[in-house]
Design a protein around this motif. Structure first.
Motif, PDB file in Angstrom:
ATOM      1  N   UNK A 165       0.848  -1.176   0.000  1.00  0.00           N
ATOM      2  CA  UNK A 165       0.000   0.000   0.000  1.00  0.00           C
ATOM      3  C   UNK A 165       0.886   1.229   0.000  1.00  0.00           C
ATOM      4  N   UNK A 166       0.525   2.198  -0.846  1.00  0.00           N
ATOM      5  CA  UNK A 166       1.360   3.389  -0.978  1.00  0.00           C
ATOM      6  C   UNK A 166       0.541   4.510  -1.609  1.00  0.00           C
ATOM      7  N   UNK A 167       1.212   5.648  -1.808  1.00  0.00           N
ATOM      8  CA  UNK A 167       0.600   6.670  -2.636  1.00  0.00           C
ATOM      9  C   UNK A 167       0.802   6.275  -4.099  1.00  0.00           C
ATOM     10  N   UNK A 168       0.240   7.041  -5.014  1.00  0.00           N
ATOM     11  CA  UNK A 168       0.300   6.674  -6.433  1.00  0.00           C
ATOM     12  C   UNK A 168       1.710   6.701  -7.002  1.00  0.00           C
ATOM     13  N   UNK A 169       2.618   7.366  -6.330  1.00  0.00           N
ATOM     14  CA  UNK A 169       4.000   7.432  -6.800  1.00  0.00           C
ATOM     15  C   UNK A 169       4.836   6.282  -6.237  1.00  0.00           C
ATOM     16  N   UNK A 170       4.242   5.469  -5.390  1.00  0.00           N
ATOM     17  CA  UNK A 170       4.963   4.356  -4.782  1.00  0.00           C
ATOM     18  C   UNK A 170       5.569   4.696  -3.445  1.00  0.00           C
ATOM     19  N   UNK A 171       5.337   5.907  -2.959  1.00  0.00           N
ATOM     20  CA  UNK A 171       5.898   6.335  -1.680  1.00  0.00           C
ATOM     21  C   UNK A 171       5.097   5.846  -0.490  1.00  0.00           C
ATOM     22  N   UNK A 209       3.838  -7.720  -7.700  1.00  0.00           N
ATOM     23  CA  UNK A 209       3.684  -7.595  -9.155  1.00  0.00           C
ATOM     24  C   UNK A 209       2.515  -6.670  -9.509  1.00  0.00           C
ATOM     25  N   UNK A 210       1.389  -6.873  -8.867  1.00  0.00           N
ATOM     26  CA  UNK A 210       0.229  -6.003  -9.129  1.00  0.00           C
ATOM     27  C   UNK A 210       0.506  -4.576  -8.701  1.00  0.00           C
ATOM     28  N   UNK A 211       1.131  -4.427  -7.538  1.00  0.00           N
ATOM     29  CA  UNK A 211       1.443  -3.092  -7.029  1.00  0.00           C
ATOM     30  C   UNK A 211       2.377  -2.352  -7.995  1.00  0.00           C
ATOM     31  N   UNK A 212       3.411  -3.018  -8.457  1.00  0.00           N
ATOM     32  CA  UNK A 212       4.357  -2.398  -9.392  1.00  0.00           C
ATOM     33  C   UNK A 212       3.662  -2.000 -10.687  1.00  0.00           C
ATOM     34  N   UNK A 213       2.831  -2.867 -11.214  1.00  0.00           N
ATOM     35  CA  UNK A 213       2.100  -2.552 -12.446  1.00  0.00           C
ATOM     36  C   UNK A 213       1.154  -1.372 -12.244  1.00  0.00           C
ATOM     37  N   UNK A 214       0.494  -1.333 -11.092  1.00  0.00           N
ATOM     38  CA  UNK A 214      -0.408  -0.220 -10.792  1.00  0.00           C
ATOM     39  C   UNK A 214       0.363   1.091 -10.671  1.00  0.00           C
ATOM     40  N   UNK A 232       3.166   1.847 -12.042  1.00  0.00           N
ATOM     41  CA  UNK A 232       3.620   2.239 -13.387  1.00  0.00           C
ATOM     42  C   UNK A 232       2.551   3.042 -14.121  1.00  0.00           C
ATOM     43  N   UNK A 233       1.287   2.691 -13.949  1.00  0.00           N
ATOM     44  CA  UNK A 233       0.202   3.406 -14.616  1.00  0.00           C
ATOM     45  C   UNK A 233      -0.214   4.674 -13.874  1.00  0.00           C
ATOM     46  N   UNK A 234      -0.123   4.657 -12.554  1.00  0.00           N
ATOM     47  CA  UNK A 234      -0.616   5.787 -11.770  1.00  0.00           C
ATOM     48  C   UNK A 234       0.406   6.892 -11.559  1.00  0.00           C
ATOM     49  N   UNK A 235       1.678   6.562 -11.565  1.00  0.00           N
ATOM     50  CA  UNK A 235       2.701   7.566 -11.272  1.00  0.00           C
ATOM     51  C   UNK A 235       2.979   8.424 -12.488  1.00  0.00           C
ATOM     52  N   UNK A 236       3.544   9.566 -12.218  1.00  0.00           N
ATOM     53  CA  UNK A 236       3.792  10.528 -13.280  1.00  0.00           C
ATOM     54  C   UNK A 236       4.882  11.490 -12.866  1.00  0.00           C
ATOM     55  N   UNK A 237       5.504  12.133 -13.848  1.00  0.00           N
ATOM     56  CA  UNK A 237       6.481  13.175 -13.552  1.00  0.00           C
ATOM     57  C   UNK A 237       5.800  14.439 -13.070  1.00  0.00           C
ATOM     58  N   UNK A 238       4.521  14.595 -13.386  1.00  0.00           N
ATOM     59  CA  UNK A 238       3.799  15.792 -12.953  1.00  0.00           C
ATOM     60  C   UNK A 238       2.968  15.471 -11.734  1.00  0.00           C
TER      61      UNK A 238
END
Length: 127
Positions: A84-90, A112-117, A119-125
């Motif tokens: 469980x984390x924020x959308x950036x993986x933090x 695996x699911x968390x990493x894939x999620x 990847x889609x949810x995180x962003x540079x902005x």
């Protein structure tokens, strides 16, 4: 779901309400993961997190949460072997809610699911 799911295309994703995602950044990110999963399921609130922890759900993606919505769930998910984390993986910390989390939370039954999620949810902005 009963079976261990490792791919988003096989995952059931839970969220309380698709209206919780604000237009723009959040809705775009949510739409990308919603379209990647087997099926979205709406309406479970904290019950969805309990289902992830107990092995009956694969993934929860939410936004617009207060600290009180997720703080007690973090050790439950992690203690059950989930992520469980924020959308950036933090990590979700009380003192980082306004600066890093912004109420955006993702919980997954396995790495695996968390990493894939992420990847889609995180962003540079920041959105």
């Amino acid at each position: 779901t009963g079976d261990i799911v490792h791919n988003l295309s096989d995952a059931m994703m839970y969220t309380t309400d698709p209206q919780m995602f604000r237009e723009g950044y959040e809705l775009e990110r949510f739409t990308s993961i919603r379209d990647a999963v087997k099926s979205p399921v709406y309406g479970g609130d904290c019950y969805s997190y309990a289902c992830v922890a107990s092995g009956y759900a694969d993934l929860v993606v939410e936004a617009d949460l207060g600290v009180y919505d997720y703080a007690a769930i973090v050790p439950v998910i992690q203690g059950a072997g989930g992520y469980i984390s924020n959308w950036e993986g933090g990590d979700l910390h009380l003192d980082k809610h306004d600066t890093e989390c912004h109420g955006r939370v993702v919980a997954a039954a396995n790495h695996e699911l968390w990493t894939s999620a992420i990847d889609l949810l995180s962003s540079d902005t920041d959105g």
